[in-house]
Write a protein that holds these residues in place. Structure first.
Motif, PDB file in Angstrom:
ATOM      1  N   PHE A  44       0.850  -1.184   0.000  1.00 47.29           N
ATOM      2  CA  PHE A  44       0.000   0.000   0.000  1.00 47.29           C
ATOM      3  C   PHE A  44       0.890   1.240   0.000  1.00 47.29           C
ATOM      4  N   LEU A  45       0.747   2.063  -1.027  1.00 46.13           N
ATOM      5  CA  LEU A  45       1.530   3.289  -1.152  1.00 46.13           C
ATOM      6  C   LEU A  45       0.608   4.481  -1.337  1.00 46.13           C
ATOM      7  N   VAL A  46       1.112   5.660  -0.979  1.00 47.83           N
ATOM      8  CA  VAL A  46       0.342   6.897  -1.135  1.00 47.83           C
ATOM      9  C   VAL A  46       1.121   7.891  -1.981  1.00 47.83           C
ATOM     10  N   HIS A  47       0.373   8.776  -2.631  1.00 44.41           N
ATOM     11  CA  HIS A  47       0.954   9.807  -3.489  1.00 44.41           C
ATOM     12  C   HIS A  47       0.741  11.155  -2.812  1.00 44.41           C
ATOM     13  N   PRO A  48       1.792  11.985  -2.697  1.00 48.93           N
ATOM     14  CA  PRO A  48       1.632  13.281  -2.040  1.00 48.93           C
ATOM     15  C   PRO A  48       0.740  14.223  -2.838  1.00 48.93           C
TER      16      PRO A  48
ATOM     17  N   GLY B 124      -9.277   3.557  -2.533  1.00 52.88           N
ATOM     18  CA  GLY B 124     -10.070   4.626  -3.123  1.00 52.88           C
ATOM     19  C   GLY B 124     -10.896   5.410  -2.113  1.00 52.88           C
ATOM     20  N   ALA B 125     -10.898   4.951  -0.861  1.00 51.63           N
ATOM     21  CA  ALA B 125     -11.720   5.597   0.161  1.00 51.63           C
ATOM     22  C   ALA B 125     -10.889   6.270   1.258  1.00 51.63           C
TER      23      ALA B 125
ATOM     24  N   LYS C 242      -3.902  10.411  -3.431  1.00 53.25           N
ATOM     25  CA  LYS C 242      -4.388   9.105  -3.872  1.00 53.25           C
ATOM     26  C   LYS C 242      -3.532   8.021  -3.245  1.00 53.25           C
ATOM     27  N   ALA C 243      -4.075   6.813  -3.250  1.00 53.54           N
ATOM     28  CA  ALA C 243      -3.384   5.657  -2.692  1.00 53.54           C
ATOM     29  C   ALA C 243      -3.645   4.467  -3.591  1.00 53.54           C
ATOM     30  N   GLY C 244      -2.836   3.446  -3.447  1.00 54.63           N
ATOM     31  CA  GLY C 244      -3.047   2.248  -4.247  1.00 54.63           C
ATOM     32  C   GLY C 244      -2.303   1.051  -3.701  1.00 54.63           C
ATOM     33  N   TRP C 245      -2.732  -0.095  -4.171  1.00 53.38           N
ATOM     34  CA  TRP C 245      -2.078  -1.374  -3.867  1.00 53.38           C
ATOM     35  C   TRP C 245      -1.272  -1.786  -5.095  1.00 53.38           C
TER      36      TRP C 245
END
Length: 156
Positions: free
Chosen positions: A20-24, A96-97, A122-125
């Protein structure tokens, strides 16, 4: 020395780990992908411990408090000299939440105009190959350390 702390959340899908990563958020990071993503993390100062900061930052940036055992990972030092303390946790959440906190920034720089932006937009797997491309280059070592603990051989 500047320090930050965070949590690398992981899960298994079809027997393969996903990270799981996030984008600034904010205009500076807009359109940047490779090398821009990160584990949810943030700066801290005494008397807050790195572990307390990691849990706080994950919660602030995702809207979800991490649960379960937290496995310490070796700290890494990013290009600008910031030391990153990290823990790994197995878990799942809807990327997405996420609900990130916001901060004010002057944009464009020195313009006198202030905007409110999410710390994370945003975040994603991601599976290994994509995660290793997207994450801040210094943080690849966190993925590698977790893969070693999971007895997972990284690869494309």
């Amino acid at each position: 020395m500047r320090q930050s702390a965070g949590i690398l959340l992981y899960r298994f899908r079809e027997g393969v780990p996903e990270f799981f990563l996030v984008h600034p958020g904010g205009p500076f990071w807009e359109g940047r992908e490779a090398g821009a993503w990160s584990i949810p993390k943030g700066e801290f100062a005494d008397p807050e411990s790195p572990l307390e900061a990691a849990v706080r930052e994950f919660t602030e940036e995702t809207g979800t408090r991490p649960e379960g055992p937290l496995l310490p990972l070796p700290p890494v030092t990013q290009k600008a000299g910031k030391k990153v303390w990290a823990w790994a946790a197995e878990g799942d959440l809807d990327a997405g939440a996420i609900r990130s906190n916001h901060f004010r920034m002057q944009w464009p720089p020195r313009s006198g105009k202030w905007i409110l932006v999410p710390e994370v937009d945003k975040a994603g797997w991601f599976r290994w190959a994509e995660a290793a491309t997207l994450i801040n280059p210094a943080q690849v070592a966190l993925l590698e350390a977790l893969a070693a603990q999971l007895s997972f051989k990284p690869g494309p």
